[in-house]
Design a protein around this motif. Structure first.
Motif, PDB file in Angstrom:
ATOM      1  N   UNK A   9     100.173  10.947  30.041  1.00 39.91           N
ATOM      2  CA  UNK A   9     100.577   9.746  30.771  1.00 39.91           C
ATOM      3  C   UNK A   9      99.955   8.526  30.087  1.00 39.91           C
ATOM      4  N   UNK A  10     100.762   7.558  29.709  1.00 40.28           N
ATOM      5  CA  UNK A  10     100.279   6.421  28.924  1.00 40.28           C
ATOM      6  C   UNK A  10      99.194   5.627  29.654  1.00 40.28           C
ATOM      7  N   UNK A  11      99.397   5.354  30.948  1.00 37.83           N
ATOM      8  CA  UNK A  11      98.420   4.574  31.703  1.00 37.83           C
ATOM      9  C   UNK A  11      97.110   5.336  31.870  1.00 37.83           C
ATOM     10  N   UNK A  12      97.210   6.638  32.142  1.00 33.02           N
ATOM     11  CA  UNK A  12      95.993   7.432  32.292  1.00 33.02           C
ATOM     12  C   UNK A  12      95.265   7.567  30.965  1.00 33.02           C
ATOM     13  N   UNK A  13      96.025   7.700  29.890  1.00 31.99           N
ATOM     14  CA  UNK A  13      95.403   7.799  28.560  1.00 31.99           C
ATOM     15  C   UNK A  13      94.656   6.509  28.222  1.00 31.99           C
ATOM     16  N   UNK A  14      95.232   5.379  28.593  1.00 32.62           N
ATOM     17  CA  UNK A  14      94.588   4.099  28.358  1.00 32.62           C
ATOM     18  C   UNK A  14      93.304   3.977  29.184  1.00 32.62           C
ATOM     19  N   UNK A  15      93.342   4.447  30.424  1.00 33.14           N
ATOM     20  CA  UNK A  15      92.152   4.406  31.274  1.00 33.14           C
ATOM     21  C   UNK A  15      91.061   5.315  30.726  1.00 33.14           C
ATOM     22  N   UNK A  16      91.455   6.483  30.213  1.00 35.08           N
ATOM     23  CA  UNK A  16      90.473   7.392  29.622  1.00 35.08           C
ATOM     24  C   UNK A  16      89.863   6.777  28.368  1.00 35.08           C
ATOM     25  N   UNK A  17      90.679   6.131  27.547  1.00 28.29           N
ATOM     26  CA  UNK A  17      90.173   5.478  26.346  1.00 28.29           C
ATOM     27  C   UNK A  17      89.162   4.388  26.712  1.00 28.29           C
ATOM     28  N   UNK A  18      89.408   3.690  27.820  1.00 27.87           N
ATOM     29  CA  UNK A  18      88.481   2.666  28.291  1.00 27.87           C
ATOM     30  C   UNK A  18      87.130   3.296  28.636  1.00 27.87           C
ATOM     31  N   UNK A  31      87.686  -1.578  34.906  1.00 31.02           N
ATOM     32  CA  UNK A  31      88.969  -1.187  34.329  1.00 31.02           C
ATOM     33  C   UNK A  31      90.052  -2.197  34.692  1.00 31.02           C
ATOM     34  N   UNK A  32      90.048  -2.658  35.937  1.00 30.66           N
ATOM     35  CA  UNK A  32      91.044  -3.627  36.371  1.00 30.66           C
ATOM     36  C   UNK A  32      90.919  -4.931  35.592  1.00 30.66           C
ATOM     37  N   UNK A  33      89.690  -5.392  35.393  1.00 28.09           N
ATOM     38  CA  UNK A  33      89.461  -6.638  34.665  1.00 28.09           C
ATOM     39  C   UNK A  33      89.891  -6.527  33.211  1.00 28.09           C
ATOM     40  N   UNK A  34      89.725  -5.347  32.627  1.00 25.92           N
ATOM     41  CA  UNK A  34      90.057  -5.170  31.207  1.00 25.92           C
ATOM     42  C   UNK A  34      91.563  -5.164  30.965  1.00 25.92           C
ATOM     43  N   UNK A  35      92.315  -4.669  31.942  1.00 27.28           N
ATOM     44  CA  UNK A  35      93.754  -4.530  31.734  1.00 27.28           C
ATOM     45  C   UNK A  35      94.609  -5.454  32.570  1.00 27.28           C
ATOM     46  N   UNK A  36      93.971  -6.307  33.367  1.00 24.24           N
ATOM     47  CA  UNK A  36      94.733  -7.225  34.197  1.00 24.24           C
ATOM     48  C   UNK A  36      95.522  -6.537  35.292  1.00 24.24           C
ATOM     49  N   UNK A  37      95.020  -5.397  35.780  1.00 24.45           N
ATOM     50  CA  UNK A  37      95.705  -4.665  36.846  1.00 24.45           C
ATOM     51  C   UNK A  37      94.943  -4.833  38.154  1.00 24.45           C
ATOM     52  N   UNK A  38      95.587  -4.456  39.254  1.00 27.43           N
ATOM     53  CA  UNK A  38      94.937  -4.526  40.557  1.00 27.43           C
ATOM     54  C   UNK A  38      93.851  -3.454  40.643  1.00 27.43           C
ATOM     55  N   UNK A  39      92.810  -3.750  41.384  1.00 23.53           N
ATOM     56  CA  UNK A  39      91.697  -2.817  41.529  1.00 23.53           C
ATOM     57  C   UNK A  39      92.148  -1.474  42.083  1.00 23.53           C
ATOM     58  N   UNK A  40      93.091  -1.489  43.027  1.00 18.17           N
ATOM     59  CA  UNK A  40      93.563  -0.230  43.610  1.00 18.17           C
ATOM     60  C   UNK A  40      94.311   0.621  42.574  1.00 18.17           C
ATOM     61  N   UNK A  41      95.045  -0.039  41.676  1.00 19.66           N
ATOM     62  CA  UNK A  41      95.753   0.692  40.615  1.00 19.66           C
ATOM     63  C   UNK A  41      94.743   1.315  39.665  1.00 19.66           C
ATOM     64  N   UNK A  42      93.730   0.534  39.297  1.00 21.70           N
ATOM     65  CA  UNK A  42      92.695   1.045  38.392  1.00 21.70           C
ATOM     66  C   UNK A  42      91.964   2.223  39.027  1.00 21.70           C
ATOM     67  N   UNK A  43      91.623   2.093  40.321  1.00 24.83           N
ATOM     68  CA  UNK A  43      90.922   3.177  41.000  1.00 24.83           C
ATOM     69  C   UNK A  43      91.779   4.431  41.043  1.00 24.83           C
ATOM     70  N   UNK A  44      93.083   4.279  41.300  1.00 22.53           N
ATOM     71  CA  UNK A  44      93.982   5.428  41.347  1.00 22.53           C
ATOM     72  C   UNK A  44      94.009   6.171  40.013  1.00 22.53           C
ATOM     73  N   UNK A  45      94.035   5.423  38.927  1.00 19.26           N
ATOM     74  CA  UNK A  45      94.064   6.055  37.609  1.00 19.26           C
ATOM     75  C   UNK A  45      92.769   6.799  37.322  1.00 19.26           C
ATOM     76  N   UNK A  46      91.643   6.194  37.672  1.00 15.82           N
ATOM     77  CA  UNK A  46      90.361   6.858  37.453  1.00 15.82           C
ATOM     78  C   UNK A  46      90.229   8.101  38.331  1.00 15.82           C
TER      79      UNK A  46
END
Length: 230
Positions: A9-18, A31-46
């Motif tokens: 999954x591209x988004x999950x792979x990006x979060x893992x790379x972070x 993670x949210x600050x680094x990618x300009x995403x909402x905190x809830x989206x970042x938390x879901x990916x992690x």
């Protein structure tokens, strides 16, 4: 969700790379600050990466304050030790390389493995710039930063008089060492040459390397000991 599904999954792979790019556990806010995403989206990916076993959940007080008014500890996500390669289909390169190692002459196997490890380190560092440092403490920090740029987690655990300990959850040669413990000199040669690139005026031959912990289930602890040139 398993490892392969997660990294596919591209988004999950990006979060893992972070997470791999940071020496300490990361938070959803970071993670949210680094990618300009909402905190809830970042938390879901992690969380999904943690469910897959690629990250481990924890908590840590990031404010530095203690006692009343310090606030709740932040939920953190740390890279878990990766003891096997993620492959599809399973190519079993570790077994192939183990067979190649077994074919080396026994009377020179140790020296050849160390030389091959050093050559592999040179190849690894081609894409990154590693400026040599005068002190071991700075060299260890720069070495870990370079390793993280390559996509492998590494952080300085300890630095003393002529000794640096690096902790890595995703050592480049970990799957091979786990499959074939007899190639420890290959791993040692790689880390010694990496350290030599980071430390000004020191050759790999003057750096002893111990990677005994890499045979277990936890993170690798690479102990680098610098000796005076003869």
């Amino acid at each position: 969700m398993d490892w392969l599904e997660a990294v596919g999954d591209r988004e999950l792979r990006s979060a893992l790379a972070f997470a791999l790019a940071h020496p300490r556990p990361v938070t959803a806010d970071e993670l949210a600050a680094s990618g300009g995403t909402h905190r809830n989206v970042a938390r879901s990916r992690l969380e999904r990466l943690a469910d897959a076993g690629l990250l481990a959940r924890g908590s840590e007080r990031r404010s530095g304050r203690v006692g009343p008014g310090a606030g709740r500890p932040a939920k953190t996500y740390a890279v878990t030790p990766h003891v096997r390669a993620i492959e599809f289909p399973q190519r079993r390169y570790e077994k192939l390389l183990a067979l190649v190692v077994d074919a080396l002459p026994k009377n020179s196997r140790r020296q050849r493995l160390r030389a091959l490890g050093a050559a592999f380190a040179d190849e690894l560092l081609r894409p990154v710039r590693l400026k040599p440092a005068k002190t071991l403490a700075t060299a260890a920090q720069r070495l870990c930063a370079a390793v993280r740029k390559l996509g492998f987690h590494a952080a300085v655990a300890e630095v003393g008089d002529g000794v640096a300990v690096i902790e890595t959850a995703t050592c480049p040669l970990r799957p091979l060492v786990r499959e074939h413990p007899g190639v420890a000199e290959l791993d040692g040669g790689m880390w010694a040459r990496l350290a030599a690139h980071a430390l000004d005026g020191v050759e790999a031959g003057n750096i002893a390397c111990a990677t005994d912990a890499c045979h277990g289930e936890g993170s690798c602890r690479v102990t680098l000991t610098v000796t005076a040139a003869k």
